[in-house]
Design an enzyme around this catalytic site. Structure first.
Site, short mmCIF file in Angstrom:
data_model
loop_
_atom_site.label_atom_id
_atom_site.label_comp_id
_atom_site.label_asym_id
_atom_site.label_seq_id
_atom_site.Cartn_x
_atom_site.Cartn_y
_atom_site.Cartn_z
N ASN A 3 1.32 -11.65 -5.44
CA ASN A 3 2.73 -11.92 -5.14
C ASN A 3 3.17 -11.19 -3.87
O ASN A 3 3.92 -11.74 -3.05
CB ASN A 3 3.60 -11.48 -6.32
CG ASN A 3 3.30 -12.23 -7.59
OD1 ASN A 3 2.71 -13.30 -7.57
ND2 ASN A 3 3.71 -11.67 -8.72
N ASP A 56 -3.90 -12.80 -22.03
CA ASP A 56 -5.21 -13.33 -22.41
C ASP A 56 -6.10 -13.17 -21.18
O ASP A 56 -6.40 -14.13 -20.47
CB ASP A 56 -5.10 -14.80 -22.83
CG ASP A 56 -6.45 -15.39 -23.25
OD1 ASP A 56 -7.37 -14.61 -23.56
OD2 ASP A 56 -6.57 -16.63 -23.23
N ARG A 109 1.82 -0.77 -17.16
CA ARG A 109 1.88 -1.77 -18.22
C ARG A 109 1.32 -1.17 -19.50
O ARG A 109 0.11 -0.92 -19.61
CB ARG A 109 1.08 -3.03 -17.85
CG ARG A 109 1.59 -3.75 -16.61
CD ARG A 109 2.92 -4.46 -16.90
NE ARG A 109 3.35 -5.28 -15.78
CZ ARG A 109 4.14 -4.87 -14.81
NH1 ARG A 109 4.58 -3.61 -14.82
NH2 ARG A 109 4.51 -5.68 -13.83
N GLY A 128 18.49 -0.85 -4.51
CA GLY A 128 17.22 -0.33 -4.03
C GLY A 128 17.32 1.10 -3.54
O GLY A 128 18.37 1.54 -3.04
N ASP A 150 7.63 -7.15 -7.12
CA ASP A 150 6.66 -7.40 -6.06
C ASP A 150 7.37 -7.84 -4.78
O ASP A 150 6.96 -7.46 -3.67
CB ASP A 150 5.66 -8.47 -6.50
CG ASP A 150 4.95 -8.09 -7.78
OD1 ASP A 150 4.62 -6.90 -7.95
OD2 ASP A 150 4.73 -8.98 -8.63
#
Length: 336
Positions: free
Chosen positions: A38, A105, A169, A251, A278
Site C-alpha cells: 500500500n 488465512d 498485529r 497527524g 499506510d
C-alpha cells in the site's frame, strides 16, 4: 525520481458487503493489498520510482497481484514467483458502534516461506534512497525476522534511509515477541512510525501520566530518540472513533525535539478504513524525501490518510495535487 524499495506481503482481501457478518455472506468483494504494498502504491502515485519486493505463487492470483502493482506503476522486478499460495484475509466491515473484524488465512503463504538466499539485496538496493518495511513482515516467520534485520543492516551499510512502521498485529505475535524483535531492528532505523501504546507495551517506556495528548507524545518520542539516537523522525496519528463510519484524524510528526501537528480532519462517511495508516506513512516519507517543511509535511500526510478513507480497497489512489487541494494548503502547527 527517487528510487524507493519496500518489502512485505501482498494479500488477497475478501470483504463482505456493508452490514453483513462473514458467516452470513454468499458473495465477497476482492481487493489486493498489504502494508508495504500500500505504501508502494501511494508513493508511486506521488511520483516516486518504487520497487516492491515480495513472493507470490505462480498461478492466476500471483498474476493478478503483478497486474495490480503494475497498474499503479510499481516496479515488479523483484516480485519472486514460487510457493504454494497467496496469503488472504477476510474483512467484516464495522457499522455504527460495531468494529470491523479481520480473519487471516495466511499461514504457509509464498511470502511467509521466503528464504534469505532468494533476494540479492545488493541488486535491489542499487541506486535506492529509501527502504521501507513494517512490523508485520518479521511477525510472519522466524526466517522473515532474520531477513528484515539483514535488509535493514544492508540498507544502512549502503547509506540508504530506512523506514520502519511498528504496525503491531496481536493476531500475528505477542507483545513480548514483538518487543524482542523490534528492539533488535530499531538501531538500523531512521524513520519510525509508532504510537503511545507501542512506546509503553513494546518498548517498555514508563507511562507518562496524563498531562495532555501532545505533551505525553512528546515525552514518549523524546525517550525513544534517547534510546535510539539514530531515529531522526517519528510519526503517528490521533484518531477519535465516533462510530465505524465517522472518525476524526490528527497527524503528529516529531523531529529534532519538536512535535508538529496537522489540523483535525473529520472523516464522515468512511468508505473503507483499511490502508489509512499506510497512506499516512507514505505521506510522511514523501515529505521527508522532498525535504518539505514539517508543518506542510504533516498536513499533507494526514490529508492523504483522510482521503484514503473515501475509496474502496487497500490502496490510496490520489496524486500529490489532489492531496494538496484537499488539504487546502492548511498549515500545521508546532507544539512547543
Amino acid at each position: 525520481m527517487k528510487k524507493i524499495v519496500t518489502l512485505g506481503e501482498i494479500m488477497l482481501r475478501l470483504s463482505v458487503n456493508n452490514g453483513e457478518r462473514l458467516f452470513q455472506a454468499d458473495q465477497l468483494n476482492m481487493h489486493y493489498g498489504g502494508a508495504e504494498a500500500n505504501v508502494a502504491v501511494s508513493l508511486s502515485n506521488f511520483g516516486h520510482d518504487v520497487y516492491f519486493v515480495s513472493k507470490v505463487p505462480e498461478n492466476p492470483l500471483g498474476i493478478a497481484v503483478e497486474r495490480q502493482l503494475k497498474s499503479y506503476d510499481v516496479h515488479t522486478d523483484y516480485l519472486i514467483k514460487g510457493g504454494e499460495r497467496l496469503g488472504s484475509y477476510y474483512l467484516e466491515t464495522g457499522v455504527g458502534q460495531r468494529n470491523s473484524q479481520v480473519t487471516y488465512d495466511r499461514k504457509y503463504s509464498s511470502f511467509s516461506m521466503l528464504g534469505p538466499d532468494e533476494i540479492d539485496f545488493d541488486e535491489v538496493f542499487l541506486g535506492a534512497e529509501l527502504f521501507h518495511v513494517t512490523g508485520i513482515t518479521p511477525a510472519l516467520s522466524p526466517s522473515l525476522k532474520e531477513l528484515t534485520l539483514f535488509a535493514l543492516k544492508k540498507a544502512k551499510e549502503k547509506g540508504i534511509l530506512t523506514s520502519f512502521d511498528f504496525n503491531y498485529r496481536a493476531k500475528l505475535w505477542s507483545q513480548q515477541e514483538a518487543a524482542n524483535t523490534i528492539k533488535e531492528l530499531l538501531p538500523y532505523v531512521d524513520i519510525c512510525s509508532c504510537g503511545e501504546l507501542d512506546a509503553v507495551y513494546i518498548l517498555g517506556i514508563e507511562p507518562a501520566g496524563y498531562i495532555s495528548k501532545e505533551d505525553n507524545l512528546k515525552y514518549y518520542y523524546s525517550r525513544i530518540t534517547e534510546m535510539y539516537p539514530n531515529i531522526k523522525y517519528l510519526s503517528s496519528t490521533f484518531r477519535n472513533i465516533i462510530s465505524a463510519s465517522t472518525n476524526t484524524l490528527q497527524g503528529n510528526f516529531f523531529t529534532q525535539g519538536e512535535l508538529y501537528q496537522s489540523g483535525i480532519f473529520q472523516i464522515d462517511h468512511i468508505v473503507d478504513r483499511v490502508g489509512g495508516g499506510d497512506a499516512f506513512a507514505a505521506g510522511i516519507l514523501h515529505g521527508i524525501l522532498n525535504r518539505t517543511q514539517p508543518e506542510e509535511l504533516i498536513t499533507f500526510a494526514t490529508a492523504a490518510s483522510a482521503l484514503k478513507h473515501t475509496v474502496h480497497g487497500d490502496c490510496n489512489v490520489f496524486s500529490v495535487d489532489e492531496v494538496v487541494t484537499f488539504a487546502n494548503n492548511g498549515p500545521g502547527k508546532i507544539v512547543r
